[in-house]
Design a protein around this motif. Structure first.
Motif, mmCIF file in Angstrom:
data_model
loop_
_atom_site.group_PDB
_atom_site.id
_atom_site.type_symbol
_atom_site.label_atom_id
_atom_site.label_comp_id
_atom_site.label_asym_id
_atom_site.label_seq_id
_atom_site.Cartn_x
_atom_site.Cartn_y
_atom_site.Cartn_z
ATOM 1 N N ASP A 16 0.837 -1.204 0.000
ATOM 2 C CA ASP A 16 0.000 0.000 0.000
ATOM 3 C C ASP A 16 0.869 1.251 0.000
ATOM 4 O OD1 ASP A 16 -2.027 -1.712 0.163
ATOM 5 O OD2 ASP A 16 -2.655 -1.209 2.215
ATOM 6 N N ARG A 41 4.398 3.436 6.212
ATOM 7 C CA ARG A 41 3.837 2.104 6.454
ATOM 8 C C ARG A 41 4.806 1.277 7.298
ATOM 9 N NH1 ARG A 41 -1.310 0.533 6.020
ATOM 10 N NH2 ARG A 41 -0.911 -1.470 5.002
ATOM 11 N N LEU A 47 2.627 1.903 -3.299
ATOM 12 C CA LEU A 47 1.699 2.529 -4.237
ATOM 13 C C LEU A 47 1.637 4.037 -4.013
ATOM 14 C CD1 LEU A 47 -0.086 1.357 -6.468
ATOM 15 C CD2 LEU A 47 -2.026 1.626 -4.892
ATOM 16 N N SER A 51 0.678 8.061 3.957
ATOM 17 C CA SER A 51 1.196 6.716 4.254
ATOM 18 C C SER A 51 1.987 6.133 3.106
ATOM 19 C CB SER A 51 0.074 5.744 4.576
ATOM 20 O OG SER A 51 -1.006 6.398 5.080
#
Lengths: 246, 261
Positions: free
Chosen positions: B59, B215, B62, B210
């Motif tokens: 995540d 993360r 990305l 994030s």
């Protein structure tokens, strides 16, 4: 041609590079269809004079008119006037990122709004004329100096100019390539193009020139027919120059 | 004579490997296969916690990519105008562009991020992602502007004169003749800036974005596995930048030379 209005009229033009007087009160008239060859030692101002005609060099005094339009007039559209003036440079200056064909078609398509197919047709005809149509899809870097210069001439012709300016077109070429470029220029002269040529090629001056202009230290020292020029040079500086160069 | 190939060397990105650079190439291989090898080893032989990590981090990757790509796109636009402004004959435009470059280069990126996010955030509420992208591209736009300027100035004067002599005006000359050639010259430094920007996006983890690093921080603060987490984060950054530098190298050769050599 007597009595005709000159297509280029240069009057009392001066140009300074800092303290250096590159052009000193120069006046010169060029008639339509005339071939004028400008010679002189390096630093004499001959290239500068040529470059003032299409305003690649601005002038500090005097006036220049091309085809009746005064270049020093604020209202004059220099870009329009430049379309009438084809220019060939010593260092070719082909667009490196374009193929030969696209070097020729760029300006007609963008500036004259000629359809792409028509522009390409004209371009190919011009490339055939300068004997290099088979290289149409090459990039400039793939061509020899002589070939590049012939393409450069064709590129200038693609805008269908009234006048062609040549700034030492063979000076950057290897000796064996000078002939192919001069041949193209001789043919162009035969077709009646108005030409102003700065060169060291005295053979060309003799064969093609209607008039030869000798410059030194920013001034026009002597003007005359090639016969007069090479057989009875009057000015001692011209005699000395011709002795050195011939 | 017709050669006008100029290389500009700016930036602090990963070295871009070329075919000729055998030494660099093997350094690249060593780093890349080392990183991939360690990654696989850790996942296969120590699935706990590394498998969990590798499921948790994407995540963030990305987001890192999103910030990088948005910021670089915006920075290219800002950079183009800055570069043009820097060579403009209009003294006012020139001064604005030059001042922008001076100011941006004089303030650390992290401070700029804080400024746009927190200080200006007092007046205008900007979404986190957007603030991050604006701050990054504001900063990188200045560097990109210098790259554009150098690229434009590296183009031989004769190209300009030839274009003028055909009847093109200054803007047309820039657009049809100078910029297309300058783009080839600036591709390597732009690639370098791209990689540098990707690495610098790790700074936005300080804001509430994030990205990959953030993360990682989240994972570490819950599991207390700092060593494992940051090892993984570092390896992932390394693999991404190495792949990018390879891509830039390939692109550079492709775009290459228009028939030269």
């Amino acid at each position: 041609m007597a009595g005709a209005d000159p297509i280029i009229r240069i009057r009392n033009v001066s140009k300074f590079f800092g303290q250096l007087r590159a052009l000193d009160n120069v006046s010169l008239d060029i008639l339509s269809g005339e071939k004028v060859v400008i010679i002189g030692p390096s630093g004499s101002g001959k290239s500068t004079l040529l470059r003032t005609i299409n305003q690649l060099e601005t002038i500090d005094a005097g006036s220049i008119a091309v085809d009746g339009q005064d270049l020093t007039d604020q209202a004059a559209d220099i870009n329009k006037i430049r379309m009438e003036l084809g220019m060939v440079f010593q260092s070719f200056n082909l667009f490196h990122h374009k193929t030969v064909l696209h070097n020729l078609t760029l300006a007609p398509i963008k500036l004259k709004k000629i359809a792409k197919e028509d522009a390409e047709k004209i371009a190919i005809r011009l490339l055939e004329k300068v004997g290099i149509a088979e290289k149409r899809n090459c990039y400039p870097a793939q061509l020899s100096g002589g070939q590049q210069q012939r393409v450069a001439i064709a590129r200038a012709l693609a805008m269908n100019p009234k006048i062609m300016l040549f700034d030492e077109p063979t000076s950057a070429l290897d000796p064996e390539m000078i002939g192919e470029v001069l041949d193209v220029m001789v043919n162009l002269a035969k077709e009646g193009m108005t030409m102003v040529v700065v060169t060291h090629e005295m053979g060309f001056a003799r064969e093609v020139g209607d008039r030869v202009v000798f410059m030194d230290e920013g001034k026009i020292i002597e003007t005359g027919s090639p016969e007069h020029f090479f057989q009875n040079p009057e000015h001692p500086r011209l005699r000395k120059f011709l002795e050195q160069i011939l | 004579m017709s050669e006008n190939k100029v290389t500009i060397d700016i930036g602090d990105g990963a070295a871009i490997p070329t075919k000729k650079d055998r030494g660099l190439l093997s350094a690249w291989r060593l780093a890349f296969f080392g990183a991939v090898g360690s990654l696989l080893y850790l996942i296969l032989f120590h699935p706990d916690p590394y498998l969990r990590l590798i499921k948790f981090l994407p995540d963030g990757i990305l987001i890192t990519f999103q910030v990088t790509i948005s910021a670089i796109a915006l920075a290219l636009v800002v950079g183009l105008f800055t570069g043009l402004g820097r060579i403009s004959h209009n003294p006012i435009i020139n001064l604005i562009a030059s001042t922008y470059v001076e100011v941006v280069r004089g303030i650390p990126l992290l401070v700029q991020l804080f400024y746009i996010y927190y200080a200006l955030g007092q007046f205008v509420r900007v979404p986190d992602m957007l603030a991050a992208v604006i701050a990054m591209s504001f900063c990188y736009g200045a560097y990109m502007g210098e790259v554009f300027r150098a690229g434009i100035e590296s183009i031989d004067r004769g190209q300009r004169e030839a274009s003028f002599s055909l009847g093109f005006n200054r803007a047309q000359t820039m657009f049809y003749v100078i910029l297309p050639q300058a783009l080839r010259t600036i591709l390597p430094p732009v690639g370098n800036e791209f990689i540098a920007l990707l690495k610098d996006t790790s700074l936005v983890s300080i804001l509430a974005v994030s990205d990959l690093l953030r993360r990682g921080r989240e994972f570490a603060s819950e599991s207390f596995l700092y060593f494992e987490t940051y090892t993984m984060v570092a390896i992932i950054y390394l693999i991404i930048t190495l792949i990018l530098s390879k891509l830039v190298g390939i692109m550079e050769e492709r775009m290459g030379n228009h028939g030269r050599r």
